[in-house]
Design a protein around this motif. Structure first.
Motif, PDB file in Angstrom:
ATOM      1  N   LYS A   8       0.832  -1.201   0.000  1.00  0.00           N
ATOM      2  CA  LYS A   8       0.000   0.000   0.000  1.00  0.00           C
ATOM      3  C   LYS A   8       0.868   1.254   0.000  1.00  0.00           C
ATOM      4  O   LYS A   8       2.063   1.175   0.324  1.00  0.00           O
ATOM      5  N   PRO A   9       0.285   2.414  -0.383  1.00  0.00           N
ATOM      6  CA  PRO A   9       1.050   3.666  -0.311  1.00  0.00           C
ATOM      7  C   PRO A   9       1.642   3.870   1.081  1.00  0.00           C
ATOM      8  O   PRO A   9       0.968   3.661   2.090  1.00  0.00           O
ATOM      9  N   GLY A  10       2.927   4.222   1.120  1.00  0.00           N
ATOM     10  CA  GLY A  10       3.638   4.388   2.384  1.00  0.00           C
ATOM     11  C   GLY A  10       4.539   3.214   2.699  1.00  0.00           C
ATOM     12  O   GLY A  10       5.489   3.345   3.474  1.00  0.00           O
ATOM     13  N   ASP A  11       4.260   2.036   2.086  1.00  0.00           N
ATOM     14  CA  ASP A  11       5.105   0.857   2.313  1.00  0.00           C
ATOM     15  C   ASP A  11       6.417   0.986   1.552  1.00  0.00           C
ATOM     16  O   ASP A  11       6.481   1.615   0.480  1.00  0.00           O
ATOM     17  N   THR A  12       7.464   0.372   2.115  1.00  0.00           N
ATOM     18  CA  THR A  12       8.775   0.341   1.457  1.00  0.00           C
ATOM     19  C   THR A  12       9.177  -1.111   1.234  1.00  0.00           C
ATOM     20  O   THR A  12       9.075  -1.943   2.153  1.00  0.00           O
ATOM     21  N   ASP A  26      15.900   0.444  -1.986  1.00  0.00           N
ATOM     22  CA  ASP A  26      14.595   0.591  -1.324  1.00  0.00           C
ATOM     23  C   ASP A  26      13.650   1.352  -2.242  1.00  0.00           C
ATOM     24  O   ASP A  26      14.033   2.361  -2.847  1.00  0.00           O
ATOM     25  N   PHE A  27      12.408   0.866  -2.322  1.00  0.00           N
ATOM     26  CA  PHE A  27      11.395   1.541  -3.135  1.00  0.00           C
ATOM     27  C   PHE A  27      10.196   1.856  -2.238  1.00  0.00           C
ATOM     28  O   PHE A  27       9.523   0.954  -1.728  1.00  0.00           O
ATOM     29  N   THR A  28       9.962   3.141  -1.996  1.00  0.00           N
ATOM     30  CA  THR A  28       8.845   3.578  -1.150  1.00  0.00           C
ATOM     31  C   THR A  28       7.655   3.946  -2.029  1.00  0.00           C
ATOM     32  O   THR A  28       7.762   4.839  -2.881  1.00  0.00           O
ATOM     33  N   ILE A  29       6.549   3.254  -1.826  1.00  0.00           N
ATOM     34  CA  ILE A  29       5.351   3.456  -2.646  1.00  0.00           C
ATOM     35  C   ILE A  29       4.623   4.725  -2.219  1.00  0.00           C
ATOM     36  O   ILE A  29       4.376   4.946  -1.032  1.00  0.00           O
ATOM     37  N   GLU A  30       4.275   5.552  -3.192  1.00  0.00           N
ATOM     38  CA  GLU A  30       3.554   6.794  -2.919  1.00  0.00           C
ATOM     39  C   GLU A  30       2.151   6.787  -3.502  1.00  0.00           C
ATOM     40  O   GLU A  30       1.228   7.387  -2.942  1.00  0.00           O
ATOM     41  N   GLU A  31       1.987   6.108  -4.649  1.00  0.00           N
ATOM     42  CA  GLU A  31       0.688   6.126  -5.314  1.00  0.00           C
ATOM     43  C   GLU A  31       0.517   4.874  -6.159  1.00  0.00           C
ATOM     44  O   GLU A  31       1.482   4.389  -6.763  1.00  0.00           O
ATOM     45  N   VAL A  32      -0.696   4.314  -6.165  1.00  0.00           N
ATOM     46  CA  VAL A  32      -1.001   3.109  -6.955  1.00  0.00           C
ATOM     47  C   VAL A  32      -2.172   3.434  -7.879  1.00  0.00           C
ATOM     48  O   VAL A  32      -3.200   3.969  -7.437  1.00  0.00           O
ATOM     49  N   ASN A  33      -2.007   3.120  -9.162  1.00  0.00           N
ATOM     50  CA  ASN A  33      -3.077   3.378 -10.134  1.00  0.00           C
ATOM     51  C   ASN A  33      -3.265   2.181 -11.057  1.00  0.00           C
ATOM     52  O   ASN A  33      -2.291   1.509 -11.434  1.00  0.00           O
ATOM     53  N   GLU A  34      -4.490   1.947 -11.401  1.00  0.00           N
ATOM     54  CA  GLU A  34      -4.809   0.955 -12.419  1.00  0.00           C
ATOM     55  C   GLU A  34      -5.221   1.712 -13.667  1.00  0.00           C
ATOM     56  O   GLU A  34      -6.031   2.644 -13.600  1.00  0.00           O
TER      57      GLU A  34
END
Length: 440
Positions: free
Chosen positions: A200-204, A238-246
């Motif tokens: 989810k957004p915020g996860d690394t 490290d990759f920190t998720i900020e936004e997820v889109n389909e």
């Protein structure tokens, strides 16, 4: 002045040039008289310097200059009038006892002559001419890409296997701090994919750079590093998720068709696929034609046999480069250029025997066609004829551009000639099989 030619063999000759005092003296005297009028020498008024002093100071250099000009002009004229097809340029023979204090001079030049040979456009063995087709799989994939490209983004709170994930890559040791958007469909590493799906957004998550993407070229831009560094990189980032889109595919409706091809030019899915197939196969023609041109060229080099004045050409390369070369360096340089020289001679003969010419008017039209295709890439599909004429006029004023376009047009003329007269066999292949067959 007397110029004679001594034929050594079919590929080599020596031109002898005899220059007498009568050939150059009048011109030398005229120049020295001008020097006398302009000379500023301490102790003499301008224009009153004794001619003896002028001759002593300038006579030898003026003589050398005028004899060399006379020699060059008349040698070139002789080669043209005698229709001697020479390779490289005439090479002056070394004269150890040459004396500029004499009144008459003799010079000798070595010539390398172009060989005489025949070119048969119709080779014994047929050359493959590929016809590349856009098959159903390719067309369907292109339709999917277009739907995806023109689709809309739907925000999500959890990563799925086909989503686009925006986030930031970080690795302090390698000074990586780059925001990017990952298309999960382009991730190659199953481990990386499993790490991302469900987050989810915020996860690394920690991802290994080696083998991360299906295509290697994607890694440098994703990490914000150069290609050379990316090729050697094998670290954890490290990759920190900020936004997820389909990305929701665009529907195959008239709105999409009009966006792609203009209003009402395509009116159904069937017409869309036919247009994609047609446009793709037009693009493939360029690759197919280039392959044919390369193969015909290689065939000529392999099958059209003739000797070259190789010893002369090695010597010419050794003596006329930007810097002097050793015999070994000149030999290596000749071996590198021999293949190109052979085809240059073959191509020249084909052009001459088939009367292929580039006329100004057709070159201008060719330039306009090139300009039009360039403008189309930027969305200008129907430029005005006056605009094309103005741009073409500027292009035709640039000699480098004229040379480049002339070469391209001549290549097109040669290609058309080969299609008409060469021994070709057509082979229909998909683009995928063309790439496999041609590039391995």
């Amino acid at each position: 002045m007397n110029i004679t030619k001594e034929q050594i063999d079919d590929l080599n000759a020596v031109v002898k040039v005899a220059i007498t005092k009568d050939d150059y003296q009048e011109k030398v005297d005229t120049i020295l008289k001008d020097y006398k009028k302009q000379a500023n020498i301490p102790g003499f008024r301008k224009g009153h310097v004794p001619m003896g002093l002028i001759k002593k100071q300038y006579g030898k250099s003026v003589l050398v200059d005028e004899v060399n000009k006379l020699l060059q002009d008349n040698l070139n004229k002789y080669l043209t009038e005698e229709k001697l097809d020479v390779l490289g340029n005439p090479l002056p023979k070394q004269q150890d006892n040459f004396d500029w204090d004499k009144e008459n001079f003799d010079f000798e030049f070595e010539l390398g002559l172009a060989p005489d040979f025949d070119v048969n456009l119709k080779s014994k063995k047929a050359i493959t001419h590929y016809k590349i087709i856009a098959d159903k799989k390719m067309v369907d994939e292109q339709v999917e890409r277009l739907q995806k490209q023109y689709g809309k983004l739907v925000n999500k709170q959890e990563v799925g296997k086909k989503d686009e994930v925006t986030g930031t890559f970080k690795n302090e040791a390698e000074e990586i701090d780059q925001k990017t958007t990952l298309e999960l469909s382009k991730i190659k590493s199953k481990k990386a994919l499993d790490s991302l799906v469900g987050k989810k957004p915020g996860d690394t998550v920690s991802l290994k750079t080696k083998g991360l993407f299906k295509e290697d070229y994607l890694l440098p831009s994703a990490l914000g590093i150069d290609k050379e560094k990316a090729e050697k990189l094998n670290i954890e980032v490290d990759f920190t998720i900020e936004e997820v889109n389909e990305r929701e595919p665009a529907p195959l409706d008239q709105e999409l068709f009009d966006k792609l091809f203009g209003k009402d030019n395509v009116k159904s899915e069937k017409e869309l696929k036919e247009r994609i197939k047609e446009d793709s196969e037009k693009q493939f023609e360029q690759q197919s034609d280039q392959k044919l041109l390369n193969d015909v060229t290689e065939n000529f080099i392999d099958t059209v046999k003739f000797d070259l004045p190789s010893e002369f050409l090695r010597k010419w390369i050794q003596m006329t480069g930007e810097k002097p070369l050793t015999e070994e360096e000149a030999k290596a340089e000749y071996e590198k250029s021999e293949k190109g020289l052979r085809y240059q001679l073959i191509e020249g003969k084909i052009i001459q025997e088939n009367n292929l010419q580039v006329q100004f008017d057709e070159l201008k039209e060719f330039a306009k066609g090139f300009i039009k295709s360039q403008m189309a890439q930027y969305g200008q599909l129907n430029p005005a004829e006056e605009e094309l004429d103005n741009i073409a006029a500027r292009v035709m004023g640039n000699q480098d551009e004229v040379k480049r376009l002339s070469e391209q047009l001549m290549s097109q003329k040669l290609l058309n000639l080969y299609k008409e007269k060469a021994n070709l066999k057509t082979k229909e292949v998909t683009y995928e099989n063309f790439v496999k067959e041609v590039y391995g």
